[in-house]
Scaffold this active site. Structure first.
Site, PDB file in Angstrom:
ATOM      1  N   ARG A 108       8.864 -29.850 -46.074  1.00  0.00           N
ATOM      2  CA  ARG A 108       7.991 -30.189 -44.895  1.00  0.00           C
ATOM      3  C   ARG A 108       8.129 -31.172 -45.026  1.00  0.00           C
ATOM      4  NH1 ARG A 108       3.622 -27.492 -43.457  1.00  0.00           N
ATOM      5  NH2 ARG A 108       1.801 -28.359 -44.920  1.00  0.00           N
ATOM      6  N   GLU A 165      -1.614 -24.041 -30.978  1.00  0.00           N
ATOM      7  CA  GLU A 165      -1.933 -24.068 -32.858  1.00  0.00           C
ATOM      8  C   GLU A 165      -3.662 -24.686 -32.560  1.00  0.00           C
ATOM      9  OE1 GLU A 165      -0.954 -26.227 -35.794  1.00  0.00           O
ATOM     10  OE2 GLU A 165       0.444 -28.095 -34.923  1.00  0.00           O
ATOM     11  N   LYS A 176       4.907 -33.457 -39.851  1.00  0.00           N
ATOM     12  CA  LYS A 176       3.622 -33.649 -40.221  1.00  0.00           C
ATOM     13  C   LYS A 176       3.159 -35.645 -40.735  1.00  0.00           C
ATOM     14  CE  LYS A 176      -0.171 -32.173 -43.948  1.00  0.00           C
ATOM     15  NZ  LYS A 176      -0.129 -31.244 -42.599  1.00  0.00           N
TER      16      LYS A 176
HETATM   17  C1  LIG Z   1      -1.956 -29.394 -36.989  1.00  0.00           C
HETATM   18  C2  LIG Z   1      -1.833 -28.216 -38.523  1.00  0.00           C
HETATM   19  N1  LIG Z   1      -1.839 -26.884 -38.355  1.00  0.00           N
HETATM   20  C3  LIG Z   1      -1.160 -26.530 -39.512  1.00  0.00           C
HETATM   21  C4  LIG Z   1      -1.620 -26.560 -40.484  1.00  0.00           C
HETATM   22  C5  LIG Z   1      -1.762 -25.422 -41.384  1.00  0.00           C
HETATM   23  O1  LIG Z   1      -0.477 -26.213 -42.500  1.00  0.00           O
HETATM   24  P1  LIG Z   1      -0.479 -25.062 -43.755  1.00  0.00           P
HETATM   25  O2  LIG Z   1      -0.788 -23.676 -44.257  1.00  0.00           O
HETATM   26  O3  LIG Z   1       1.016 -25.570 -45.001  1.00  0.00           O
HETATM   27  O4  LIG Z   1      -1.605 -26.127 -44.384  1.00  0.00           O
HETATM   28  C6  LIG Z   1      -2.169 -28.141 -41.045  1.00  0.00           C
HETATM   29  C7  LIG Z   1      -2.656 -28.150 -41.700  1.00  0.00           C
HETATM   30  O5  LIG Z   1      -1.577 -28.705 -42.776  1.00  0.00           O
HETATM   31  C8  LIG Z   1      -1.910 -28.879 -39.951  1.00  0.00           C
HETATM   32  O6  LIG Z   1      -2.670 -30.237 -39.980  1.00  0.00           O
END
Ligand SMILES: Cc1ncc(COP(=O)(O)O)c(C=O)c1O
Length: 338
Positions: free
Chosen positions: A79, A218, A182
């Site tokens: 990622r 989300e 991210k």
């Molecule tokens: C915007 C967002 N969505 C979803 C997630 C959840 O992702 P993960 O399960 O990889 O931590 C995160 C955290 O990393 C996030 O910042």
């Protein structure tokens, strides 16, 4: 070393060492160890002006057997690579990513919370454009660093359903923007709406698709899922972060005999879910009790009795059992750090 492991909360806490590596003249250098919590960078660094920075969030867990486990680091490395490609940062090779997280965990071993406290060691990889530019263009120099800190169980009050608010007056990410990687800018764009949601008494905000405001995207820093008719349903969208927790829960759901649907989820479908949750590294699953849509005056009451649903609870337990080494790692998600 004595920390109040059971009451750590989720916040910054200093540890002894961090690691970093510089990218100069088109290549990555050696990994360096530092005990300073400050970074000396150029005032014209692209990360400061144009948000040319990406990060990751992951955890290490102490098992009953005294072994430290890291969860699916390859997914975080992948990622971060996609974030780097999205905003033109230098890509961190997988072996450098791995070396850095393992080194940061090993050097701060004494901060990995003991088994049974519900706490874990949060790992924060960070990639910054540090080269000076004043025109809008990618930097020529970068720093990749990893620091860690012990964090508490996300739920101070236990695994209890939260209320969340649909946010229609802010967009976190544009339809073809950077929501699927991210990068810091996404989080800056979410701060005002999150603050509003918190001020109004909600756990977090739930964003809808920016184009039509018809489908669920989300929740704050977590993906959304709903469960109905023995089916785990989660949004398919170009503007949400592909959550590693969500991906893992989908595998666990299939393994538990549930169907999994990744598709557009219309807002009205919220009325049909028997259970719902927000999922991510920090909370694993934050069960959702009710979802309020203030602008349409609608309340979706998901939990009828104030408790998390049985399938969300089972998914949560199954995932943390693998992470802490209490259940066999049948999917090959764990790496043990010696
Ligand atoms: C915007 C967002 N969505 C979803 C997630 C959840 O992702 P993960 O399960 O990889 O931590 C995160 C955290 O990393 C996030 O910042």
């Amino acid at each position: 070393m004595e920390l109040d492991w059971k009451n750590l909360g989720f916040g910054f806490r200093p540890t002894d060492y961090n690691v970093k590596c510089y990218y100069r003249d088109g290549k990555w250098g050696e990994l360096e160890v530092s005990s300073s919590q400050y970074l000396n960078i150029h005032i014209s660094a692209t990360c400061l002006h144009y948000g040319q920075e990406a990060f990751e969030g992951m955890k290490a867990y102490m098992g009953k057997d005294g072994k430290i486990r890291i969860f699916r680091w390859q997914e975080n490395a992948k990622r971060m690579k996609s974030s780097a490609e999205g905003i033109k940062l230098a890509v961190v090779p997988d072996d450098l990513f791995h070396e850095a997280i393992v080194k940061a965990v090993r050097l701060n071993k004494k901060y990995v919370p003991p088994y049974g406290t519900g706490a874990s060691l949060y790992i924060r990889p960070l990639l910054l454009g540090t080269g000076p530019e004043i025109g809008v263009k990618p930097a020529k120099e970068y720093v990749f660093m990893v620091f860690v800190m012990p964090v508490g169980p996300y739920f101070k009050e236990g695994f209890k359903p939260v209320s969340i608010m649909i946010c229609r007056d802010f967009d976190r990410a544009a339809p073809r923007g950077t929501g699927n990687i991210k990068v810091g800018g996404n989080y800056a764009a979410s701060l005002a709406s999150l603050e509003k949601a918190h001020a109004d008494g909600y756990g977090t905000a739930l964003y809808l698709d920016a184009r039509e405001k018809k489908y669920i995207d989300e929740a704050g820093p977590a993906n959304f899922f709903g469960i109905k008719d023995n089916t785990y349903v989660t949004p398919e969208s170009r503007s949400i972060l592909p959550s590693i927790t969500n991906k893992s829960l989908q595998d666990l759901a299939r393994d538990m005999g549930l169907k999994v649907e990744k598709r557009k989820v219309p807002v009205e479908e919220l009325a049909e879910f028997e259970e719902a949750g927000a999922c991510g590294t920090a909370a694993v699953i934050s069960p959702i009790g009710k979802i309020v849509d203030p602008e349409t005056n609608t309340i979706y009451q998901i939990s009828k009795d104030g408790n998390p649903g049985p399938l969300s609870t089972k998914l949560y337990q199954r995932l943390i059992d693998i992470q802490y080494g209490d259940a066999p790692d049948k999917f090959g998600w764990i790496e043990i750090v010696d």
